[in-house]
Design a protein around this motif. Structure first.
Motif, short mmCIF file in Angstrom:
data_model
loop_
_atom_site.label_atom_id
_atom_site.label_comp_id
_atom_site.label_asym_id
_atom_site.label_seq_id
_atom_site.Cartn_x
_atom_site.Cartn_y
_atom_site.Cartn_z
N TYR A 1 -5.15 3.28 -5.52
CA TYR A 1 -5.11 2.03 -6.29
C TYR A 1 -4.04 1.08 -5.75
N TYR A 2 -2.86 1.63 -5.46
CA TYR A 2 -1.75 0.77 -5.03
C TYR A 2 -1.98 0.22 -3.62
N LEU A 3 -2.62 1.02 -2.76
CA LEU A 3 -2.95 0.53 -1.42
C LEU A 3 -3.98 -0.60 -1.50
N ILE A 4 -4.95 -0.45 -2.41
CA ILE A 4 -5.92 -1.52 -2.62
C ILE A 4 -5.21 -2.77 -3.13
N GLU A 5 -4.23 -2.57 -4.02
CA GLU A 5 -3.46 -3.70 -4.54
C GLU A 5 -2.69 -4.41 -3.43
N LEU A 6 -2.13 -3.62 -2.50
CA LEU A 6 -1.42 -4.23 -1.37
C LEU A 6 -2.35 -5.10 -0.54
N VAL A 7 -3.55 -4.59 -0.27
CA VAL A 7 -4.50 -5.33 0.55
C VAL A 7 -5.07 -6.53 -0.22
N LYS A 8 -5.39 -6.31 -1.48
CA LYS A 8 -6.03 -7.31 -2.31
C LYS A 8 -5.06 -8.41 -2.77
N GLY A 9 -3.80 -8.02 -2.92
CA GLY A 9 -2.80 -8.98 -3.39
C GLY A 9 -2.66 -9.04 -4.89
N SER A 10 -3.45 -8.23 -5.61
CA SER A 10 -3.36 -8.18 -7.07
C SER A 10 -3.87 -6.82 -7.53
N PRO A 11 -3.44 -6.35 -8.72
CA PRO A 11 -3.88 -5.04 -9.20
C PRO A 11 -5.38 -5.01 -9.47
N LEU A 12 -5.94 -3.80 -9.41
CA LEU A 12 -7.33 -3.62 -9.81
C LEU A 12 -7.48 -3.94 -11.29
N SER A 13 -8.65 -4.35 -11.69
CA SER A 13 -8.89 -4.65 -13.09
C SER A 13 -8.85 -3.37 -13.93
N GLU A 14 -8.55 -3.55 -15.20
CA GLU A 14 -8.52 -2.40 -16.11
C GLU A 14 -9.86 -1.68 -16.12
N ARG A 15 -10.95 -2.45 -16.06
CA ARG A 15 -12.28 -1.86 -16.09
C ARG A 15 -12.50 -0.96 -14.87
N ALA A 16 -12.08 -1.43 -13.71
CA ALA A 16 -12.25 -0.64 -12.47
C ALA A 16 -11.42 0.63 -12.54
N MET A 17 -10.19 0.52 -13.06
CA MET A 17 -9.33 1.70 -13.13
C MET A 17 -9.86 2.72 -14.14
N VAL A 18 -10.38 2.23 -15.28
CA VAL A 18 -10.95 3.15 -16.27
C VAL A 18 -12.16 3.86 -15.70
N ALA A 19 -13.02 3.13 -14.98
CA ALA A 19 -14.19 3.75 -14.34
C ALA A 19 -13.74 4.80 -13.33
N GLY A 20 -12.69 4.49 -12.58
CA GLY A 20 -12.15 5.45 -11.62
C GLY A 20 -11.63 6.70 -12.30
N GLN A 21 -10.99 6.51 -13.47
CA GLN A 21 -10.46 7.66 -14.19
C GLN A 21 -11.59 8.59 -14.63
N TYR A 22 -12.69 8.00 -15.11
CA TYR A 22 -13.83 8.82 -15.53
C TYR A 22 -14.42 9.58 -14.34
N ILE A 23 -14.53 8.89 -13.22
CA ILE A 23 -15.06 9.55 -12.01
C ILE A 23 -14.12 10.68 -11.59
N GLY A 24 -12.82 10.39 -11.62
CA GLY A 24 -11.83 11.40 -11.24
C GLY A 24 -11.88 12.61 -12.15
N LEU A 25 -11.99 12.38 -13.46
CA LEU A 25 -12.08 13.50 -14.40
C LEU A 25 -13.32 14.34 -14.15
N ALA A 26 -14.44 13.65 -13.84
CA ALA A 26 -15.69 14.38 -13.57
C ALA A 26 -15.56 15.23 -12.32
N LEU A 27 -14.98 14.65 -11.26
CA LEU A 27 -14.78 15.41 -10.02
C LEU A 27 -13.84 16.59 -10.24
N LEU A 28 -12.77 16.35 -10.98
CA LEU A 28 -11.79 17.41 -11.24
C LEU A 28 -12.40 18.52 -12.08
N ALA A 29 -13.19 18.13 -13.08
CA ALA A 29 -13.85 19.14 -13.92
C ALA A 29 -14.84 19.97 -13.10
N GLY A 30 -15.58 19.30 -12.21
CA GLY A 30 -16.51 20.03 -11.35
C GLY A 30 -15.80 20.99 -10.42
#
Length: 449
Positions: free
Chosen positions: A405-434
């Motif tokens: 996320y922070y590397l994307i922020e460095l390249v993008k110049g601004s933080p990821l949106s809350e919606r994108a980060m929440v979606a990422g968290q759900y994906i991460g939880l699913a991958l971790l659970a699997g």
């Protein structure tokens, strides 16, 4: 202490040490960056013990010892007073946030080096990498009883553990591998293992056996432990007999029996044994068998008696100064091996059965602790390195996901949106659970086997 209780205890000790160092890395760098740390917890759930430090941080040991966390002041998690806002994590620069998040895995990496240094200084007892029996690919490469493996590829093999790991790794890739060998006569020669001839279904635990290599310390004495009913030996030999010769040729190990039986074939031969202090010569005619993997072969129908491993005959040891570069080199080697295994899992060149969970970790923790402090330090170092690598994987929820996320922020110049980060968290939880589900499945499968 029972095996179960020992496994639970040593897993708690192992995870306690590694998690404490991991979270301390986050804590130490966060404090240096001016971030207020609200809680430093080893474990999850209800606190069994806690105290508050001079900087206001609550240090706690919680009831569930399967991880830990550092909770920092953050405006995204609750209201923060205006005066305290400069100490909030989310108010820090991207560089500082990257440093704080990366500090946990880095602490585990440094701990790995320190543990390996201590292991080298103490000295890890092991077995010499001496060939006891060679057949199949190993025999075709010219390996013989009494040969000492000095190097597998570019990797030096001072002990059997190093040799076995290097051979198993090379077997997964199925690349023909050069060996440096010292023969029983003392000459240093080169051999080449044709690992490209291994079948596609060979997995790491099976690799050494499928190569056809048995180390000297695993050779069993020629003592009969079982006799199959109706076999050639049934009613002739007895459990506990020590075979001393077959057809006039001396037998030193149980592995010597098979080749002698194949040489005899269908004819009758004298098998000399020691039974209750007496020498007996008994006539036996081998019988032909057909096996889907081995094909047709001659057999007596006997199995070996189990015997304890012999005493260690090698030690992996360095002085305090020499142990520093050795620990750094070993860390680099283990890192390459771990990353290589992840790559093989992703590409399908290694079975997902290699993914292990807490049950396997607990069993290995107990087993290594029983082998002595040097082996336990070696286990802790490998586990610490694994924790560092896993946490750096670019999966949301893990440290690596936050770094992404922070590397994307460095390249993008601004933080990821809350919606994108929440979606990422759900994906991460699913991958971790699997991943955790697969690890538990493999653990239970191993127990059943």
């Amino acid at each position: 202490m029972s095996t179960f209780l020992g496994s639970v205890w040593w897993m708690i000790v192992s995870l306690g040490v590694l998690v404490t160092f991991h979270e301390f890395g986050h804590y130490w760098v966060a404090r240096r960056c001016g971030v207020r740390v609200l809680r430093f917890s080893v474990g999850f759930g209800k606190a069994l013990w806690s105290r508050r430090g001079r900087d206001g941080t609550e240090f706690a040991i919680a009831a569930l010892p399967l991880g830990g966390y550092v909770r920092m002041l953050d405006e995204r998690e609750g209201e923060v007073a205006a005066a305290d806002a400069p100490q909030a994590f989310n108010r820090q620069s991207v560089g500082r946030r990257i440093a704080i998040v990366a500090a946990g895995p880095l602490a585990n990496l440094l701990l790995c080096v320190a543990l390996l240094w201590a292991m080298f200084v103490i000295g890890r007892p092991d077995f010499a990498p001496v060939v006891g029996h060679a057949e199949g690919i190993a025999a075709a490469a010219g390996l013989q009883r009494g040969d000492t493996l000095l190097a597998v590829g570019e990797r030096q093999t001072p002990t059997w553990s190093e040799a076995a790991l290097a051979l198993a790794t090379a077997a997964l890739d199925r690349h023909d591998t050069p060996l440096q060998v010292r023969t029983a006569a003392g000459a240093t020669v080169s051999r080449r293992l044709r690992l490209s001839q291994l079948p596609a279904d060979v997995d790491q635990p099976q690799a050494i056996a499928r190569i056809g290599l048995t180390p000297r310390h695993q050779l069993l004495p020629p003592v009969i432990g079982r006799i199959e009913p109706g076999s050639a030996a049934w009613g002739v030999l007895a459990e506990g007999d020590r075979v001393t010769a077959i057809d006039g040729v001396a037998v030193a190990n149980f592995d010597d029996i098979g080749p002698r039986v194949q040489a005899i074939g269908a004819r009758a031969a004298m098998v000399e044994v020691r039974r209750d202090g007496e020498r007996l010569a008994l006539e036996i005619t081998p019988r032909r068998r057909v096996d889907p993997q081995r094909g047709s072969y001659w057999a007596l129908g006997i199995g070996p008696a189990m015997a304890p491993l012999p005493a260690y005959d090698a030690t992996l040891h360095h002085g305090p100064l020499a142990a520093v570069p050795a620990a750094l080199q070993e860390t680099g080697k283990l890192t390459r091996d771990s990353l290589g295994m992840i790559g093989r899992l992703v590409t399908g060149r290694a079975s997902v059965e290699n993914v292990s969970g807490p049950i396997t970790i607990a069993r290995y923790a107990n087993a290594s602790a029983q082998l002595g402090p040097a082996w336990f330090l070696n286990f802790l170092a490998l586990l610490s390195l694994s924790l560092a690598i896993i946490n750096l994987l670019p999966i949301p929820v893990l440290d690596g996901g936050h770094l992404l996320y922070y590397l994307i922020e460095l390249v993008k110049g601004s933080p990821l949106s809350e919606r994108a980060m929440v979606a990422g968290q759900y994906i991460g939880l699913a991958l971790l659970a699997g991943l955790m589900g697969l690890a538990f499945y493999n653990d239970i499968l191993q127990l059943l086997r």
